[in-house]
Design a protein around this motif. Structure first.
Motif, PDB file in Angstrom:
ATOM      1  N   ALA A 299       0.777  -1.263  -0.152  1.00  0.00           N
ATOM      2  CA  ALA A 299      -0.191  -0.010   0.070  1.00  0.00           C
ATOM      3  C   ALA A 299       0.764   1.275  -0.130  1.00  0.00           C
TER       4      ALA A 299
ATOM      5  N   LEU B 245      -4.785  -3.155   5.340  1.00  0.00           N
ATOM      6  CA  LEU B 245      -4.491  -2.167   4.264  1.00  0.00           C
ATOM      7  C   LEU B 245      -3.255  -2.696   3.262  1.00  0.00           C
TER       8      LEU B 245
ATOM      9  N   GLN C  84      -9.328   1.890   8.015  1.00  0.00           N
ATOM     10  CA  GLN C  84      -9.199   1.418   6.600  1.00  0.00           C
ATOM     11  C   GLN C  84     -10.050   1.832   5.479  1.00  0.00           C
ATOM     12  N   GLN C  85     -11.450   2.315   5.869  1.00  0.00           N
ATOM     13  CA  GLN C  85     -12.479   2.841   4.964  1.00  0.00           C
ATOM     14  C   GLN C  85     -12.156   4.257   4.690  1.00  0.00           C
TER      15      GLN C  85
ATOM     16  N   SER D  81      -8.488   4.853   2.987  1.00  0.00           N
ATOM     17  CA  SER D  81      -8.614   4.520   1.425  1.00  0.00           C
ATOM     18  C   SER D  81      -9.547   5.464   0.802  1.00  0.00           C
TER      19      SER D  81
END
Length: 255
Positions: free
Chosen positions: A27, A75, A248-249, A252
């Motif tokens: 990532a 991630l 994470q949401q 991103s």
């Protein structure tokens, strides 16, 4: 005087100050934890601080080691975590700052910091602060050389009350220089959820006190965000899992 030469501050069998989780993460995020540990080098014992105090917010950022590891997995990101207590040396302060090795933290005296001479301060910097910051710099240099984009994500947690004042925010987003666009998008994504009390530079503002993000992101024009999660929301594995999902949401989405 509490004075140890830098090469002997950490004994050979003591952990490195730097722990790198998922070093081959693909990532663009580079997660960092300035206060992810609360160890004290044996050479500094007796440190004069009770174990219970080292477990409090003054000793480290509660929950961040576990959160960083879980988020790195979700991630596929690299997490660089610092293992020693912020009372030994605060790796989010300039090494020459007075409060990098505080005499008192939230009303608790730190006896081992009361008589530090320049050699003792230099030993802590060389053994802990410098290797941690160098690990971040090296990873950024590697990524830059490979043409990889990097977003710095600093993970912190904060105490629910400070000096008698309650802190209602569940998560704070810190920004205050350099390229703030990404941090502002993270802030907007958190606020858009509608189920969180979100602080914009609360309970802390990113100012001249902070060191890691300004040092590694500002001059380089690198995207960054610094998050602060309230520590009473990071006391169980289930809570940490929930925050890992939230971050994470939003991290991103903000890309």
């Amino acid at each position: 005087m509490n004075s140890q030469p830098s090469q002997s501050l950490l004994e050979a069998d003591e952990p490195s100050p730097v722990r790198i989780i998922n070093p081959n993460g693909r990532a663009s995020f580079l997660l960092i934890g300035d206060h992810a540990g609360n160890r004290v080098p044996r050479a500094l014992e007796p440190f004069g601080v009770a174990e219970a105090d080292l477990e409090r917010h003054i000793g480290w950022d509660i929950g961040i080691a576990a959160l960083g590891g879980m988020l790195a997995d979700r991630l596929d990101a690299t997490f660089i975590a610092q293992r020693y207590s912020r009372l030994v040396i605060d790796c989010n302060r300039s090494p020459d700052a007075v409060d990098a090795m505080p005499l008192v933290s939230d009303g608790t005296p730190i006896p081992a910091n009361a008589t530090l001479d320049s050699a003792a301060r230099a030993a802590r910097i060389a053994a802990i602060h410098a290797p941690y910051q160098a690990a971040i710099a090296a990873e950024l240099e590697r990524r830059d050389a490979a043409g990889e984009d990097t977003v710095l994500v600093a993970l912190h947690s904060f105490t629910p009350a400070m000096r008698g004042f309650a802190r209602p925010w569940q998560i704070g987003v810190l920004h205050g220089g350099g390229d703030e666009a990404y941090a502002n998008r993270v802030l907007a994504a958190l606020e858009a959820r509608g189920d969180l009390v979100v602080g914009d530079n609360e309970p802390y503002a990113m100012d001249t006190i902070d060191f890691t993000i300004p040092n590694h992101a500002f001059a380089a024009g690198r995207r960054y965000v610094e998050t602060e999660i309230r520590q009473d929301l990071l006391t169980s594995e289930a809570q940490i899992r929930d925050w890992a999902e939230i971050l994470q949401q939003v991290l991103s989405a903000a890309l």
